[in-house]
Design a protein around this motif. Sequence first.
Motif, PDB file in Angstrom:
ATOM      1  N   VAL A 177      11.510  20.966  10.670  1.00 32.33           N
ATOM      2  CA  VAL A 177      12.615  21.485   9.545  1.00 32.33           C
ATOM      3  C   VAL A 177      12.939  20.200   9.451  1.00 32.33           C
ATOM      4  N   HIS A 178      13.210  19.655  10.650  1.00 30.03           N
ATOM      5  CA  HIS A 178      14.819  18.391  10.753  1.00 30.03           C
ATOM      6  C   HIS A 178      13.175  17.206  10.611  1.00 30.03           C
ATOM      7  N   ARG A 179      11.829  17.667  10.789  1.00 25.44           N
ATOM      8  CA  ARG A 179      11.495  15.904  10.639  1.00 25.44           C
ATOM      9  C   ARG A 179      10.614  16.086   9.314  1.00 25.44           C
ATOM     10  N   ASP A 180      10.732  17.183   8.576  1.00 20.46           N
ATOM     11  CA  ASP A 180      10.048  17.237   6.968  1.00 20.46           C
ATOM     12  C   ASP A 180      11.184  16.651   6.558  1.00 20.46           C
ATOM     13  N   THR A 181      12.807  16.483   7.054  1.00 18.24           N
ATOM     14  CA  THR A 181      13.580  15.736   6.702  1.00 18.24           C
ATOM     15  C   THR A 181      13.318  14.673   6.526  1.00 18.24           C
ATOM     16  N   GLY A 182      13.069  14.099   7.580  1.00 17.93           N
ATOM     17  CA  GLY A 182      13.288  12.825   7.899  1.00 17.93           C
ATOM     18  C   GLY A 182      11.877  11.748   7.592  1.00 17.93           C
ATOM     19  N   ARG A 183      10.507  12.999   7.282  1.00 21.14           N
ATOM     20  CA  ARG A 183      10.069  11.950   6.088  1.00 21.14           C
ATOM     21  C   ARG A 183       9.847  11.878   4.643  1.00 21.14           C
ATOM     22  N   ASP A 184      10.580  12.929   4.233  1.00 23.38           N
ATOM     23  CA  ASP A 184      11.485  13.054   2.615  1.00 23.38           C
ATOM     24  C   ASP A 184      12.271  11.753   2.592  1.00 23.38           C
ATOM     25  N   LEU A 185      13.484  11.542   3.080  1.00 22.07           N
ATOM     26  CA  LEU A 185      14.042  10.627   3.126  1.00 22.07           C
ATOM     27  C   LEU A 185      14.245   9.340   3.800  1.00 22.07           C
ATOM     28  N   THR A 186      13.201   9.252   4.982  1.00 22.45           N
ATOM     29  CA  THR A 186      13.353   8.487   5.479  1.00 22.45           C
ATOM     30  C   THR A 186      14.386   8.128   6.752  1.00 22.45           C
ATOM     31  N   PRO A 189      18.195   6.682   5.330  1.00 22.93           N
ATOM     32  CA  PRO A 189      18.208   6.682   3.667  1.00 22.93           C
ATOM     33  C   PRO A 189      19.066   5.246   3.413  1.00 22.93           C
ATOM     34  N   LYS A 190      18.877   4.848   1.916  1.00 24.82           N
ATOM     35  CA  LYS A 190      19.585   3.890   1.734  1.00 24.82           C
ATOM     36  C   LYS A 190      20.944   4.952   0.897  1.00 24.82           C
ATOM     37  N   THR A 191      21.040   5.617  -0.159  1.00 26.96           N
ATOM     38  CA  THR A 191      22.221   6.673  -1.327  1.00 26.96           C
ATOM     39  C   THR A 191      22.834   6.878  -0.034  1.00 26.96           C
ATOM     40  N   GLN A 192      23.693   6.945  -0.877  1.00 25.51           N
ATOM     41  CA  GLN A 192      24.903   8.313   0.054  1.00 25.51           C
ATOM     42  C   GLN A 192      24.534   9.781  -0.182  1.00 25.51           C
ATOM     43  N   ALA A 193      24.340   9.632  -1.216  1.00 24.90           N
ATOM     44  CA  ALA A 193      23.667  11.514  -0.754  1.00 24.90           C
ATOM     45  C   ALA A 193      22.562  11.808   0.135  1.00 24.90           C
ATOM     46  N   ALA A 194      21.621  10.874   0.531  1.00 21.44           N
ATOM     47  CA  ALA A 194      20.511  11.063   0.976  1.00 21.44           C
ATOM     48  C   ALA A 194      21.698  10.899   2.927  1.00 21.44           C
ATOM     49  N   GLU A 196      23.797  11.755   3.361  1.00 18.18           N
ATOM     50  CA  GLU A 196      25.119  13.229   4.701  1.00 18.18           C
ATOM     51  C   GLU A 196      24.489  13.869   4.456  1.00 18.18           C
ATOM     52  N   LEU A 197      23.570  14.050   3.201  1.00 19.54           N
ATOM     53  CA  LEU A 197      22.025  15.207   3.593  1.00 19.54           C
ATOM     54  C   LEU A 197      21.343  14.864   4.955  1.00 19.54           C
ATOM     55  N   LYS A 198      21.005  13.680   5.496  1.00 12.92           N
ATOM     56  CA  LYS A 198      20.166  14.161   6.680  1.00 12.92           C
ATOM     57  C   LYS A 198      21.034  14.144   7.301  1.00 12.92           C
ATOM     58  N   LYS A 199      22.349  13.718   7.543  1.00 13.41           N
ATOM     59  CA  LYS A 199      23.542  14.486   8.910  1.00 13.41           C
ATOM     60  C   LYS A 199      23.987  15.865   8.627  1.00 13.41           C
ATOM     61  N   LEU A 200      23.585  16.143   7.641  1.00 13.07           N
ATOM     62  CA  LEU A 200      23.559  17.949   7.447  1.00 13.07           C
ATOM     63  C   LEU A 200      22.529  18.379   8.069  1.00 13.07           C
ATOM     64  N   SER A 201      21.956  17.724   8.173  1.00  9.16           N
ATOM     65  CA  SER A 201      20.311  18.569   8.503  1.00  9.16           C
ATOM     66  C   SER A 201      20.040  17.879  10.062  1.00  9.16           C
ATOM     67  N   ARG A 215      29.019  28.415   8.239  1.00 10.92           N
ATOM     68  CA  ARG A 215      30.284  27.479   8.041  1.00 10.92           C
ATOM     69  C   ARG A 215      29.037  26.185   7.714  1.00 10.92           C
ATOM     70  N   TRP A 216      27.648  25.784   7.947  1.00 13.63           N
ATOM     71  CA  TRP A 216      26.620  25.293   7.756  1.00 13.63           C
ATOM     72  C   TRP A 216      26.079  25.550   6.451  1.00 13.63           C
ATOM     73  N   GLY A 217      25.962  26.672   6.155  1.00 16.11           N
ATOM     74  CA  GLY A 217      25.648  27.003   4.440  1.00 16.11           C
ATOM     75  C   GLY A 217      26.288  26.189   3.808  1.00 16.11           C
ATOM     76  N   GLU A 218      27.659  26.761   4.338  1.00 18.68           N
ATOM     77  CA  GLU A 218      28.856  25.962   2.787  1.00 18.68           C
ATOM     78  C   GLU A 218      28.768  24.931   3.028  1.00 18.68           C
ATOM     79  N   GLY A 219      28.332  23.983   3.880  1.00 19.12           N
ATOM     80  CA  GLY A 219      29.046  23.056   3.342  1.00 19.12           C
ATOM     81  C   GLY A 219      27.055  21.819   3.238  1.00 19.12           C
ATOM     82  N   LEU A 220      26.449  23.064   3.123  1.00 21.55           N
ATOM     83  CA  LEU A 220      25.149  22.166   2.230  1.00 21.55           C
ATOM     84  C   LEU A 220      25.973  22.418   0.776  1.00 21.55           C
ATOM     85  N   ASN A 221      26.264  24.266   0.309  1.00 20.88           N
ATOM     86  CA  ASN A 221      26.682  24.082  -0.710  1.00 20.88           C
ATOM     87  C   ASN A 221      28.166  23.190  -1.894  1.00 20.88           C
ATOM     88  N   ALA A 222      28.371  22.474  -0.374  1.00 20.72           N
ATOM     89  CA  ALA A 222      29.554  21.315  -0.998  1.00 20.72           C
ATOM     90  C   ALA A 222      29.352  20.261  -1.474  1.00 20.72           C
TER      91      ALA A 222
END
Length: 401
Positions: A177-186, A189-194, A196-201, A215-222
């Motif tokens: 899962v984390h490997r797929d995240t790195g493949r999508d976001l590099t 990542p350049k953008t702030q959203a990417a 934060e999402l990579k840090k959450l992953s 709590r992790w699910g709450e962070g993803l929803n936030a």
Amino acid sequence: MRTRSKRAKRCPSCGGRMEKYGHDRKGAQRWHCPECSVNGVFHDPKGRKAMRRELDSFVARLLGGHTLAEEGRSFRRDREWCWRVDPVIPVPGTKSHVLETDGTYVNGRCLLVPMDGTTGLVVRIRWCAHESIAEYRALFRGVPAPDVLVSDGMRGMERAAAAEWPGTRLQRCLVHVHRDTGRDLTHQPKTQAAKELKKLSSRLFKVHTAEEAARWGEGLNAWYERWKDMVNERTTAKDDPAHAAGRKWWWTHERLRRCYKRLEKLFRDGSLFAYTDPALLAGGEVPRDTNGLEGGINSPIKRMLDDHRGMPRKHMMRACEWKCYTRSPHPDTGAPLDAYLKTRHDREARRREKTRLAESATGDEPFADRISVQLPDPGEPTMNAYESGFGIRHGWAGTST
């Protein structure tokens, strides 16, 4: 008259003690098994014990980190028959709490291996051209349904498990899962959203309890509430006609959206943190990745094949089967040897039956008695077969130059 042999000879079919049962027409010793009524001539000059020792030495050198070439030509010649022994892993009779399943590719072929996540033992193996739903269904068919199946996210595997084991929970490997995240976001990542999402992953590996998973699910929803406008942003063909390629619109940040949707779906299905479910933990610990399978089976297979570089594909596949068989619940070389002897006995029996049918079709009389002499009808002119030119010819007589 039946007499017992001084040395116990075992039946290749049932393993029972055999008795001498006369001789065949060529004088070879015939044997009879009182338990399964198998009788015949068994060409086994070495004996089962000698073959067992040769097979054990062959497997030890094949899997022991030494090449077979180091043993010499005579060793390879004497153990050539060992390549024909098929180590079949029997279907387990008891279910496993956790199964880790994955496929590894060997010289263009794929080896599917389900491993018990608690004991680290191989449950079954199957060769195929590539991973598919049909191949995984054939692999799972007959195996008792486990409580949890840990997979790398192969859709064919998950669909096959849903069809064969409807009540089995899925646990997605967090490393994949984390490997797929790195493949999508590099990785940067350049953008702030990417970012934060990579840090959450990356925080996936710090979740150990059900409360931390919530709590992790709450962070993803936030995160989604903060960046949902960016996730749902679209680009129309009118805004960017150069990249339209026949499309009317597309997601502007497609990779970011795909990464979020993957994490959100896995969390909603319960396959992201199934290892924290108290109901599943009651039956034993649940791994959160397939590292046990990768390091316990797949990596040793690749190291073994690296030690024996240059083997033909058939021998490579047989070596992988022996590697998995030694990691099975009951790794006894006697069972594959008995199956090999039985198969060889059946093959010899079919050959003898074919020979017997051919002889019965022609008859067992001497050749002179089987010659059909056709006498001429009365009144017809006859011809002397031993006149000059019709006798037996020797050398070059009668040939033309």
